[in-house]
Design a protein around this motif. Structure first.
Motif, PDB file in Angstrom:
ATOM      1  N   VAL A 189       0.664  -1.276   0.088  1.00 31.18           N
ATOM      2  CA  VAL A 189       0.193   0.026  -0.131  1.00 31.18           C
ATOM      3  C   VAL A 189       0.951   1.167  -0.027  1.00 31.18           C
ATOM      4  O   VAL A 189       1.990   1.480   0.306  1.00 31.18           O
ATOM      5  CB  VAL A 189      -0.881   0.180   1.344  1.00 31.18           C
ATOM      6  CG1 VAL A 189      -1.676  -1.143   1.348  1.00 31.18           C
ATOM      7  CG2 VAL A 189      -0.197   0.192   2.360  1.00 31.18           C
ATOM      8  N   GLU A 190       0.574   2.526  -0.378  1.00 25.73           N
ATOM      9  CA  GLU A 190       0.971   3.537  -0.409  1.00 25.73           C
ATOM     10  C   GLU A 190       0.104   4.446   0.580  1.00 25.73           C
ATOM     11  O   GLU A 190      -1.337   4.572   0.489  1.00 25.73           O
ATOM     12  CB  GLU A 190       0.752   4.279  -1.892  1.00 25.73           C
ATOM     13  CG  GLU A 190       1.225   5.593  -1.808  1.00 25.73           C
ATOM     14  CD  GLU A 190       0.990   6.248  -3.216  1.00 25.73           C
ATOM     15  OE1 GLU A 190       1.889   7.116  -3.658  1.00 25.73           O
ATOM     16  OE2 GLU A 190       0.209   6.204  -3.811  1.00 25.73           O
ATOM     17  N   PHE A 191       0.680   5.099   1.456  1.00 26.52           N
ATOM     18  CA  PHE A 191       0.076   5.800   2.337  1.00 26.52           C
ATOM     19  C   PHE A 191      -0.364   7.512   1.934  1.00 26.52           C
ATOM     20  O   PHE A 191       0.652   7.865   1.195  1.00 26.52           O
ATOM     21  CB  PHE A 191       0.776   6.235   3.724  1.00 26.52           C
ATOM     22  CG  PHE A 191       0.727   4.873   4.641  1.00 26.52           C
ATOM     23  CD1 PHE A 191      -0.373   4.319   5.244  1.00 26.52           C
ATOM     24  CD2 PHE A 191       1.925   3.945   4.588  1.00 26.52           C
ATOM     25  CE1 PHE A 191      -0.387   2.926   5.772  1.00 26.52           C
ATOM     26  CE2 PHE A 191       1.982   2.790   5.311  1.00 26.52           C
ATOM     27  CZ  PHE A 191       0.672   2.344   5.961  1.00 26.52           C
ATOM     28  N   LEU A 192      -1.300   7.803   2.168  1.00 24.31           N
ATOM     29  CA  LEU A 192      -1.847   9.216   1.404  1.00 24.31           C
ATOM     30  C   LEU A 192      -1.694  10.456   2.196  1.00 24.31           C
ATOM     31  O   LEU A 192      -2.234  10.405   3.232  1.00 24.31           O
ATOM     32  CB  LEU A 192      -3.247   9.020   1.016  1.00 24.31           C
ATOM     33  CG  LEU A 192      -3.386   7.600  -0.196  1.00 24.31           C
ATOM     34  CD1 LEU A 192      -5.020   7.571  -0.699  1.00 24.31           C
ATOM     35  CD2 LEU A 192      -2.710   7.835  -1.232  1.00 24.31           C
ATOM     36  N   ASP A 193      -1.116  11.389   1.564  1.00 25.82           N
ATOM     37  CA  ASP A 193      -0.868  12.763   2.205  1.00 25.82           C
ATOM     38  C   ASP A 193      -1.684  13.724   1.540  1.00 25.82           C
ATOM     39  O   ASP A 193      -2.313  13.532   0.603  1.00 25.82           O
ATOM     40  CB  ASP A 193       0.513  13.297   2.061  1.00 25.82           C
ATOM     41  CG  ASP A 193       1.456  12.537   2.945  1.00 25.82           C
ATOM     42  OD1 ASP A 193       1.212  11.990   3.942  1.00 25.82           O
ATOM     43  OD2 ASP A 193       2.571  12.415   2.658  1.00 25.82           O
ATOM     44  N   ASP A 194      -2.404  14.622   2.369  1.00 32.81           N
ATOM     45  CA  ASP A 194      -3.185  15.621   1.803  1.00 32.81           C
ATOM     46  C   ASP A 194      -2.413  16.835   1.016  1.00 32.81           C
ATOM     47  O   ASP A 194      -1.159  16.818   1.264  1.00 32.81           O
ATOM     48  CB  ASP A 194      -3.936  16.504   2.890  1.00 32.81           C
ATOM     49  CG  ASP A 194      -5.124  16.066   3.376  1.00 32.81           C
ATOM     50  OD1 ASP A 194      -5.517  14.798   2.813  1.00 32.81           O
ATOM     51  OD2 ASP A 194      -5.646  16.276   4.400  1.00 32.81           O
ATOM     52  N   ASP A 195      -3.078  17.284  -0.077  1.00 34.09           N
ATOM     53  CA  ASP A 195      -2.437  18.100  -0.881  1.00 34.09           C
ATOM     54  C   ASP A 195      -2.099  19.391  -0.030  1.00 34.09           C
ATOM     55  O   ASP A 195      -2.799  19.748   1.101  1.00 34.09           O
ATOM     56  CB  ASP A 195      -3.249  18.681  -2.007  1.00 34.09           C
ATOM     57  CG  ASP A 195      -3.650  17.524  -3.068  1.00 34.09           C
ATOM     58  OD1 ASP A 195      -2.805  16.681  -3.028  1.00 34.09           O
ATOM     59  OD2 ASP A 195      -4.841  17.571  -3.380  1.00 34.09           O
ATOM     60  N   ALA A 196      -1.126  20.147  -0.236  1.00 30.41           N
ATOM     61  CA  ALA A 196      -0.416  21.269   0.446  1.00 30.41           C
ATOM     62  C   ALA A 196      -1.497  22.555  -0.239  1.00 30.41           C
ATOM     63  O   ALA A 196      -1.608  22.907  -1.434  1.00 30.41           O
ATOM     64  CB  ALA A 196       0.914  21.841   0.030  1.00 30.41           C
ATOM     65  N   GLU A 197      -2.231  23.233   0.696  1.00 35.53           N
ATOM     66  CA  GLU A 197      -2.970  24.316   0.383  1.00 35.53           C
ATOM     67  C   GLU A 197      -3.220  25.180   1.390  1.00 35.53           C
ATOM     68  O   GLU A 197      -2.987  24.833   2.604  1.00 35.53           O
ATOM     69  CB  GLU A 197      -4.406  23.543   0.077  1.00 35.53           C
ATOM     70  CG  GLU A 197      -5.065  22.977   0.864  1.00 35.53           C
ATOM     71  CD  GLU A 197      -6.465  22.162   0.606  1.00 35.53           C
ATOM     72  OE1 GLU A 197      -6.856  22.430  -0.405  1.00 35.53           O
ATOM     73  OE2 GLU A 197      -6.813  21.120   1.377  1.00 35.53           O
ATOM     74  N   SER A 198      -3.740  26.535   1.082  1.00 33.17           N
ATOM     75  CA  SER A 198      -4.356  27.455   2.225  1.00 33.17           C
ATOM     76  C   SER A 198      -5.458  26.992   2.814  1.00 33.17           C
ATOM     77  O   SER A 198      -6.327  26.623   2.224  1.00 33.17           O
ATOM     78  CB  SER A 198      -4.348  28.806   1.745  1.00 33.17           C
ATOM     79  OG  SER A 198      -3.047  29.256   0.962  1.00 33.17           O
TER      80      SER A 198
END
Length: 207
Positions: free
Chosen positions: A103-112
Motif C-alpha cells: 500500500v501507499e499511505f496518502l498525504d493531503d495536498d498542500a493548500e491554504s
C-alpha cells in the motif's frame, strides 16, 4: 515520496473507518484471529477497507489496536482500534491466511486553509451535537478538530464516509462535511428528538 508498506494486513468490512476514529472489533474468524494476534504482538497497523456490492475499495484507513478488551480461550479477540492514516492498495497478495497488500499511505495536498469553510462546519457541528445529544461542544475542542475528527463522531452512511476518506484536500473534506451536516440538521427537523438523543450515547447517529 509517499511512504509505502509492503505487507499491510487487510480487513474488508461493511464499514468505513476514518483517521482518529475508534472502532471496536470482534475477531472470530480464524484468519482474523491470526491477523489480530500478529498486529498486537508486533504492534503493527492493519487496514480496514470498505467491502460492498462493488467489492473491496482501493482506498482504506490504517488502524492500530489501542486496547485488548477480552481474549477468549479459542483465540477470539475483542479489541478497540483507532484509525491512523489513509492508504491506497497498490497490489493485494495472499501470503497469509488473511489478505494483505502493498500500500501507499496518502498525504493531503498542500493548500491554504479555507477559514470560512472551517467556521461554517464548526457552527453546523455544534448545532447538530446540541440538538441530537444535548451536548455543548466547547469552542476549544471545535477549533482543534479536523474534518476527520468531526466526521468520525457522526454516524454517516458508509458511502459518504468513503468519499471523505478519498479526498486529498482538507478544504474539500470540509465542504463535503458541511453539506452532510446541513443535511443531517434538516433531517432532525422531522425526527423524534427524544429517540435520537436516547440512542446517541454521545455520538450523533443517523439511520
Amino acid at each position: 515520496m509517499a511512504q509505502r508498506e509492503e505487507d499491510l494486513p487487510l480487513f474488508p468490512l461493511g464499514i468505513v473507518a476514518l483517521p482518529g476514529e475508534d472502532v471496536p472489533l470482534h475477531l472470530f474468524e480464524e484468519r482474523y484471529k491470526e491477523l489480530g494476534a500478529r498486529c498486537i504482538a508486533e504492534d503493527r497497523e492493519f487496514g480496514i477497507v470498505l467491502l460492498d456490492e462493488d467489492g473491496p475499495r482501493a482506498i482504506g484507513c490504517a488502524m492500530r489496536v489501542t486496547e485488548v478488551l477480552q481474549r477468549f480461550e479459542d483465540g477470539r479477540l475483542d479489541v478497540m482500534t483507532r484509525g491512523t492514516r489513509p492508504f491506497r492498495v497498490i497490489e493485494e497478495h495472499h501470503r497469509h491466511a488473511y489478505a494483505s497488500a502493498e500500500v501507499e499511505f496518502l498525504d493531503d495536498d498542500a493548500e491554504s486553509p479555507d477559514h470560512d469553510a472551517a467556521a461554517a462546519v464548526r457552527q453546523a457541528y455544534a448545532s447538530l451535537a446540541n440538538q441530537a445529544t444535548e451536548h455543548e461542544v466547547s469552542p476549544g475542542d471545535l477549533a482543534a478538530a479536523t474534518s476527520y475528527d468531526l466526521a468520525a463522531s457522526v454516524e454517516f452512511a458508509a458511502a459518504a464516509k468513503q468519499q471523505l476518506l478519498e479526498q486529498r484536500s482538507e478544504n474539500a473534506r470540509l465542504r463535503q462535511l458541511l453539506s452532510l451536516l446541513r443535511a443531517a440538521l434538516k433531517r432532525l427537523e422531522f425526527a423524534d428528538l427524544a429517540r435520537v438523543r436516547g440512542a446517541s450515547n454521545g455520538v450523533v447517529r443517523f439511520d
